[in-house]
Design an enzyme around this catalytic site. Structure first.
Site, PDB file in Angstrom:
ATOM      1  N   CYS A 284       0.816  -1.221   0.000  1.00  0.00           N
ATOM      2  CA  CYS A 284       0.000   0.000   0.000  1.00  0.00           C
ATOM      3  C   CYS A 284       0.849   1.271   0.000  1.00  0.00           C
ATOM      4  CB  CYS A 284      -0.980  -0.007   1.160  1.00  0.00           C
ATOM      5  SG  CYS A 284      -0.230   0.043   2.815  1.00  0.00           S
TER       6      CYS A 284
ATOM      7  N   HIS B   9      -2.565   0.760   6.852  1.00  0.00           N
ATOM      8  CA  HIS B   9      -2.891   0.791   5.422  1.00  0.00           C
ATOM      9  C   HIS B   9      -3.093   2.239   5.003  1.00  0.00           C
ATOM     10  CE1 HIS B   9      -4.163  -1.056   1.659  1.00  0.00           C
ATOM     11  NE2 HIS B   9      -5.129  -0.146   1.595  1.00  0.00           N
TER      12      HIS B   9
ATOM     13  N   HIS C  79      -5.771   2.223  -4.068  1.00  0.00           N
ATOM     14  CA  HIS C  79      -4.776   1.653  -3.162  1.00  0.00           C
ATOM     15  C   HIS C  79      -4.347   0.286  -3.667  1.00  0.00           C
ATOM     16  CE1 HIS C  79      -7.931  -0.893  -0.903  1.00  0.00           C
ATOM     17  NE2 HIS C  79      -8.549  -0.312  -1.908  1.00  0.00           N
TER      18      HIS C  79
END
Length: 166
Positions: free
Chosen positions: A66, A117, A129
């Site tokens: 990510c 994240h 993402h």
């Protein structure tokens, strides 16, 4: 002989002191863009990576994690960011969810232990993402099955000029 050891220590300490004194100080502004970026440029830059697979620790088109994805997108736009999602959360200006604009970094707690994240707000309630099992994809930020409950906050790390897509 006795003095040479002390002199050497003094010289090394002095050099270390000068290095610390003259080294650049990293602040939130270190990560701000110096050139104007439009929301369309950001969206196009990020969208080019759709479908790139997820790879833990990845920072290239052979696979992104990510933060590696976010780092790569922003680097392509001339903005330097720290490497990890938790480090990225420490830069920029806090943004309320209702004030999100394309380009804002959005953060989630997927591990139960804090920021784990990061993605880029894409607009219209969506973020882009790199996620496990799907790679780079666009997802609803309020997804009731997973992402909505894990949203932590957002940061604005660059001034992005909002431009309507044609």
């Amino acid at each position: 002989m006795k003095y040479s050891k002390h002199i050497r220590q003094f010289v090394l300490a002095s050099i270390a002191g000068f290095a610390i004194y003259f080294s650049p100080i990293v602040t939130e502004n270190t990560y701000a863009a110096e050139e104007e970026i439009t929301s369309a440029e950001l969206q196009e830059t990020a969208k080019q990576y759709l479908g790139v697979p997820y790879r833990y620790g990845g920072t290239s088109t052979s696979g992104f994690d990510c933060s590696g994805f976010v780092l790569t997108v922003y680097k392509g736009l001339g903005v330097n960011l720290p490497r990890t999602s938790s480090s990225m959360y420490n830069v920029g200006d806090k943004v309320a969810k209702e004030d999100l604009q394309p380009g804002d970094l959005v953060f989630f707690n997927t591990s139960g232990r804090g920021i784990s994240h990061v993605g880029i707000y894409y607009g219209n309630g969506k973020f882009i993402h790199s996620q496990t099992g799907q790679g780079v994809s666009i997802t609803d930020i309020n997804d009731k099955w997973y992402w909505g409950d894990r949203y932590v906050g957002a940061k604005r790390v660059s001034d992005i000029q909002l431009v309507a897509k044609n």
